[in-house]
Write an enzyme that holds these catalytic residues in place. Structure first.
Site, PDB file in Angstrom:
ATOM      1  N   GLU B  29       7.635  -1.436 -11.199  1.00  0.00           N
ATOM      2  CA  GLU B  29       6.510  -0.520 -11.004  1.00  0.00           C
ATOM      3  C   GLU B  29       7.006   0.923 -11.099  1.00  0.00           C
ATOM      4  O   GLU B  29       7.988   1.275 -10.447  1.00  0.00           O
ATOM      5  CB  GLU B  29       5.874  -0.775  -9.628  1.00  0.00           C
ATOM      6  N   GLU B  64       4.602  -8.128  -8.046  1.00  0.00           N
ATOM      7  CA  GLU B  64       6.015  -8.475  -7.859  1.00  0.00           C
ATOM      8  C   GLU B  64       6.348  -9.854  -8.397  1.00  0.00           C
ATOM      9  O   GLU B  64       7.448 -10.093  -8.893  1.00  0.00           O
ATOM     10  CB  GLU B  64       6.410  -8.379  -6.386  1.00  0.00           C
ATOM     11  N   GLN B  86      10.171  -1.466  -5.263  1.00  0.00           N
ATOM     12  CA  GLN B  86      10.273  -0.107  -4.736  1.00  0.00           C
ATOM     13  C   GLN B  86      10.890  -0.064  -3.340  1.00  0.00           C
ATOM     14  O   GLN B  86      11.559   0.899  -2.984  1.00  0.00           O
ATOM     15  CB  GLN B  86       8.896   0.551  -4.773  1.00  0.00           C
ATOM     16  N   ASP B  89      11.622  -4.731   1.192  1.00  0.00           N
ATOM     17  CA  ASP B  89      10.657  -5.586   1.903  1.00  0.00           C
ATOM     18  C   ASP B  89       9.714  -6.317   0.948  1.00  0.00           C
ATOM     19  O   ASP B  89       9.206  -7.383   1.277  1.00  0.00           O
ATOM     20  CB  ASP B  89       9.817  -4.737   2.866  1.00  0.00           C
ATOM     21  N   PHE B  90       9.475  -5.733  -0.219  1.00  0.00           N
ATOM     22  CA  PHE B  90       8.517  -6.355  -1.148  1.00  0.00           C
ATOM     23  C   PHE B  90       9.107  -7.589  -1.827  1.00  0.00           C
ATOM     24  O   PHE B  90       8.394  -8.318  -2.511  1.00  0.00           O
ATOM     25  CB  PHE B  90       8.019  -5.361  -2.212  1.00  0.00           C
ATOM     26  N   HIS B 132       8.599  -1.176   5.410  1.00  0.00           N
ATOM     27  CA  HIS B 132       9.348  -0.362   4.436  1.00  0.00           C
ATOM     28  C   HIS B 132      10.742  -0.071   4.980  1.00  0.00           C
ATOM     29  O   HIS B 132      11.247   1.035   4.824  1.00  0.00           O
ATOM     30  CB  HIS B 132       8.641   0.964   4.167  1.00  0.00           C
TER      31      HIS B 132
HETATM   32  C1  LIG Z   1       3.763  -5.318  -2.568  1.00  0.00           C
HETATM   33  C2  LIG Z   1       3.955  -3.864  -2.729  1.00  0.00           C
HETATM   34  N1  LIG Z   1       4.376  -3.385  -3.917  1.00  0.00           N
HETATM   35  C3  LIG Z   1       4.573  -2.073  -4.089  1.00  0.00           C
HETATM   36  C4  LIG Z   1       4.343  -1.205  -3.057  1.00  0.00           C
HETATM   37  C5  LIG Z   1       4.611   0.272  -3.241  1.00  0.00           C
HETATM   38  N2  LIG Z   1       3.357   0.978  -3.335  1.00  0.00           N
HETATM   39  C6  LIG Z   1       2.766   1.486  -2.253  1.00  0.00           C
HETATM   40  S1  LIG Z   1       1.284   2.113  -2.583  1.00  0.00           S
HETATM   41  C7  LIG Z   1       1.435   1.750  -4.210  1.00  0.00           C
HETATM   42  C8  LIG Z   1       0.327   2.082  -5.142  1.00  0.00           C
HETATM   43  C9  LIG Z   1      -0.921   1.392  -4.745  1.00  0.00           C
HETATM   44  O1  LIG Z   1      -1.918   1.709  -5.635  1.00  0.00           O
HETATM   45  P1  LIG Z   1      -3.419   1.365  -5.343  1.00  0.00           P
HETATM   46  O2  LIG Z   1      -3.534  -0.072  -4.972  1.00  0.00           O
HETATM   47  O3  LIG Z   1      -4.200   1.838  -6.480  1.00  0.00           O
HETATM   48  O4  LIG Z   1      -3.763   2.193  -4.016  1.00  0.00           O
HETATM   49  P2  LIG Z   1      -3.744   3.784  -3.836  1.00  0.00           P
HETATM   50  O5  LIG Z   1      -2.347   4.157  -3.466  1.00  0.00           O
HETATM   51  O6  LIG Z   1      -4.187   4.407  -5.090  1.00  0.00           O
HETATM   52  O7  LIG Z   1      -4.663   4.019  -2.688  1.00  0.00           O
HETATM   53  C10 LIG Z   1       2.638   1.135  -4.473  1.00  0.00           C
HETATM   54  C11 LIG Z   1       3.093   0.694  -5.797  1.00  0.00           C
HETATM   55  C12 LIG Z   1       3.911  -1.745  -1.827  1.00  0.00           C
HETATM   56  N3  LIG Z   1       3.706  -0.973  -0.758  1.00  0.00           N
HETATM   57  N4  LIG Z   1       3.717  -3.061  -1.692  1.00  0.00           N
END
Ligand SMILES: Cc1ncc(C[n+]2csc(CCOP(=O)(O)OP(=O)(O)O)c2C)c(N)n1
Ligand SMILES: [Mg+2]
Lengths: 343, 338
Positions: B29, B64, B86, B89-90, B132
């Site tokens: 990602e 993931e 990222q 934990d994921f 995290h």
């Molecule tokens: C399983 C997982 N993968 C990656 C992340 C890292 N991460 C946190 S927020 C985010 C983006 C999320 O995008 P969206 O669902 O569009 O929500 P927004 O942040 O736009 O509110 C990512 C990749 C995470 N927290 N959990």
């Protein structure tokens, strides 16, 4: 691609009829709720820049109409499952702003006793499930809560928020399919703010809208202007009513935009300037305020008074939080398991 | 020799291996920095899109299971993917792909199919709460078929990552968020820069390194805890307690021999990690020494680890849960009295 999306949304919206304003008490209540989110988030940003709070923040301002439009008419016994960007949802669901501020300062009297932090805010006593920082993982959990509502023969419902990015997680597919299969009382609310972190939604899926994914599960899906409070509220009212009467889940896609970056120091370099300015000009609070004044539901002076009193509430919360007690370090060892005789 | 941060060292290792071997590609990602993208949550893959293009620096949806499953499949079919999450934990979102698929594929096929993939994951607590923060080495050292490495210096980051990319097995790379260095500011971060040779080199798996020689106590510690052990050792010198600090560098395989050799001299063992106390690699090392070399020891083995709790968010509690330099010093003093 990004610009067409904006244009497409605007033409969609203008084609739709404008949803009438509610009676004055509700209208002002919703206005106050949106302002509370805005002022809270602005304060958090400031505290973060000043180094008075630490960790990271994912802010929800700009998306207030989604939180308030969906949650305003829910009951405290309805559940609400949020994400890493939870403050707006929590405030709209009725979590105490003071308790949230204390949590941001890592204080013992925070809504999660300092253990949760910015990404896990919630207060189950008002139905705000501790927010989930694993993208997409709140979706199957919300489905389980809805199953419980059904088995306990309540007519309570579950509102499950997530972002555009989350719709590509396995939990989205498995969760929505299950909820559809068993006609469970969930309203799935996707806040499509065009980006998951730095990645544009259209670079992550082949279909044009998230709403159309609902068809794959045999449930209704609708794309709505997420910055139009009344449009959101109208769609949510229908989806909630359907869920309450056992009609099953709905997928709402609310088109919106975050004002801040994705997280603490993100400058949103991936957002084109014209897209940013077009969306920021459609500030949901300004839009709603404009209607309130124009349609003579409230005067500017009345609305200013609401803003001032919310600002006082926020300032008071900061003072209260800063003068609150830190947890004892050893408190870290408590709450791991149930049944330890804890409060 | 050039000086660089761990982020830069990892970036160089990936860039050099991608240039050297067409089969190597990255996916995850926000791994691309095209059009203002991040180039990785911690900027490790920054600049690679410009050098190698979007096919070899593949931005994925937030999926993931897809990321890791694709890495497994691509590896089985002739590529050498470097997958990325990222936050460590994921990895729990894709445990099936890692533990049921990647780890077991070679074995289940009777040795006919291998899975030469790299899985990178940042670990360590940084004030972001329990989802995290986890140091999760123990979950993966427990899975036969996986290799687990945890570089703590720029030199090792580059050399070990290259070995990982060239290895024919699935390798998990745990990188510590507070050791990355570079421009990212983070409370408690050590801005680690170290010497990294300009020429191609690798660091072998299964070889720990003595970071500091000493004669009274052997302290085995990885990632951030290695630096805390070094700080403790410096202070303990003033008490006339001389600590030898060993960085295992790779956890599976593990360099037991280096520890045993050190114990012949010190006869006292302390193990420090940020992963939780029970059943992690520290427990494994302690039991190995007890099982095979207990007569080398003049005192019970001392273990320091994060307490067995999820990581709390509030700074006072987070600090308490993770072994501090002061805790290492206290433990060393009491170990000398035994
Ligand atoms: C399983 C997982 N993968 C990656 C992340 C890292 N991460 C946190 S927020 C985010 C983006 C999320 O995008 P969206 O669902 O569009 O929500 P927004 O942040 O736009 O509110 C990512 C990749 C995470 N927290 N959990
Ligand atoms: Mg989004």
């Amino acid at each position: 691609m990004k610009n067409t999306d904006t244009i497409q949304l605007e033409s969609d919206v203008s084609a739709k009829t404008v949803v009438a304003l509610p009676e004055r008490t509700k209208a002002l209540g919703m206005y106050e709720s949106m302002v509370r989110i805005r002022k809270y988030e602005e304060q958090i940003y400031f505290l973060f820049l000043e180094g008075r709070i630490s960790g990271s923040i994912h802010q929800s301002h700009g998306q207030e109409a989604c939180a308030v439009g969906v949650l305003y008419d829910t009951r405290p016994t309805d559940y609400m499952a949020s994400t890493h960007r939870p403050a707006g949802h929590d405030l709209a669901k009725g979590v105490s702003l003071r308790a949230m501020m204390c949590e941001m300062f890592g204080k013992a009297n925070g809504c999660c006793h300092g253990k949760g932090g910015a990404m896990h805010m919630g207060d189950i006593s008002v139905g705000a499930v501790p927010a989930n920082a694993i993208v997409g993982s709140n979706i199957p959990i919300a489905v389980g809560m809805a199953y419980s509502c059904k088995l306990r023969r309540t007519d309570d419902i579950v509102v499950c928020f997530f972002g555009d990015g989350a719709t590509n997680e396995g939990g989205f597919h498995e969760g929505i399919n299950g909820a559809a299969l068993w006609d469970l009382p969930v309203v799935f609310v996707c806040e499509n703010n065009f980006y998951g972190a730095s990645t544009h939604v259209q670079a992550t899926m082949k279909v044009q809208t998230i709403a159309e994914r609902a068809a794959a599960y045999g449930i209704p899906g609708e794309r709505i202007d997420g910055n139009d409070l009344m449009a959101v509220n109208e769609a949510a009212t229908r989806a909630i009513a359907r869920a309450r009467r056992g009609g099953g889940p709905t997928l709402l896609e609310l088109m919106t935009y975050r004002i801040a970056g994705h997280s603490r120091s993100d400058a949103s370099a991936y957002r084109p300037d014209d897209e940013e300015s077009a969306w920021l000009a459609r500030d949901p609070i300004k839009l709603f305020r404009g209607r309130l004044v124009e349609e003579k539901v409230a005067t500017d002076a009345e609305l200013d008074a609401i803003e001032n009193s919310v600002q006082e509430e926020v300032d008071g919360a900061v003072q209260f939080a800063e003068s609150s007690q830190d947890p004892e370090p050893e408190d870290a060892l408590r709450n791991v398991y149930a049944g330890e005789g804890e409060v | 020799m050039p000086q660089m941060s761990i982020v830069e060292a990892l970036n160089q290792a990936i860039a050099e291996e991608m240039a050297r071997d067409e089969r190597v590609f990255c996916l995850g990602e926000d791994v691309s920095d095209a059009n203002g993208g991040y180039g990785g949550a911690f900027a490790v893959t920054r600049g690679l899109h410009g050098k190698f293009g979007p096919e070899r620096v593949l931005n994925t949806p937030i999926s993931e299971m897809l990321i890791v499953g694709m890495a497994v499949g691509a590896a089985m079919a002739g590529m050498r993917p470097i997958a990325d999450v990222q936050y460590g934990d994921f990895l729990f979102c894709c445990m099936d792909q890692l533990v049921n698929q990647a780890a077991k594929m070679r074995y289940m096929s009777g040795g006919r199919v291998s899975v030469p993939m790299v899985m990178r994951a940042p670990v360590g607590a940084t004030g972001r709460g329990a989802q995290h923060a986890q140091s999760l080495e123990g979950f993966f050292t427990h899975a036969p078929g996986l290799k687990v490495i945890c570089p703590a210096t720029a030199y090792d980051a580059k050399g070990l990552l290259k070995t990982a990319i060239r290895d024919d097995n699935p390798v998990l790379v745990f990188e510590h968020k507070l050791l990355y260095g570079g421009k990212r500011t983070e409370s408690g971060a050590l801005s680690m820069v170290g010497e990294v040779p300009a020429e191609d080199y690798t660091v072998p798996f299964g070889r720990g390194v003595v970071r500091r020689e000493g004669k009274d106590i052997t302290i085995v510690a990885n990632l951030l805890m290695m630096y805390r052990a070094m700080d403790a050792a410096a202070e303990l010198d003033e008490d006339d307690i001389s600590c030898e600090v060993i960085d295992p560098r790779t956890l599976a395989p593990f360099d037991y021999e280096l520890v045993i050799e050190s114990l012949r001299k010190t006869r006292r063992l302390m193990i420090v990690h940020e992963d939780t106390y029970s059943n992690g690699w520290g427990a494994q090392l302690a039991s190995y020494i007890a099982e095979h070399e207990i007569y080398l020891l003049d005192a019970p083995i001392k273990r320091l680890a994060a307490y067995d709790v999820p990581i709390p968010c509030a700074p006072v509690m987070e600090k308490f849960v993770i072994p501090s330099t002061a805790r290492i010093i206290d433990a060393a003093r009491s170990l000398m009295k035994m």
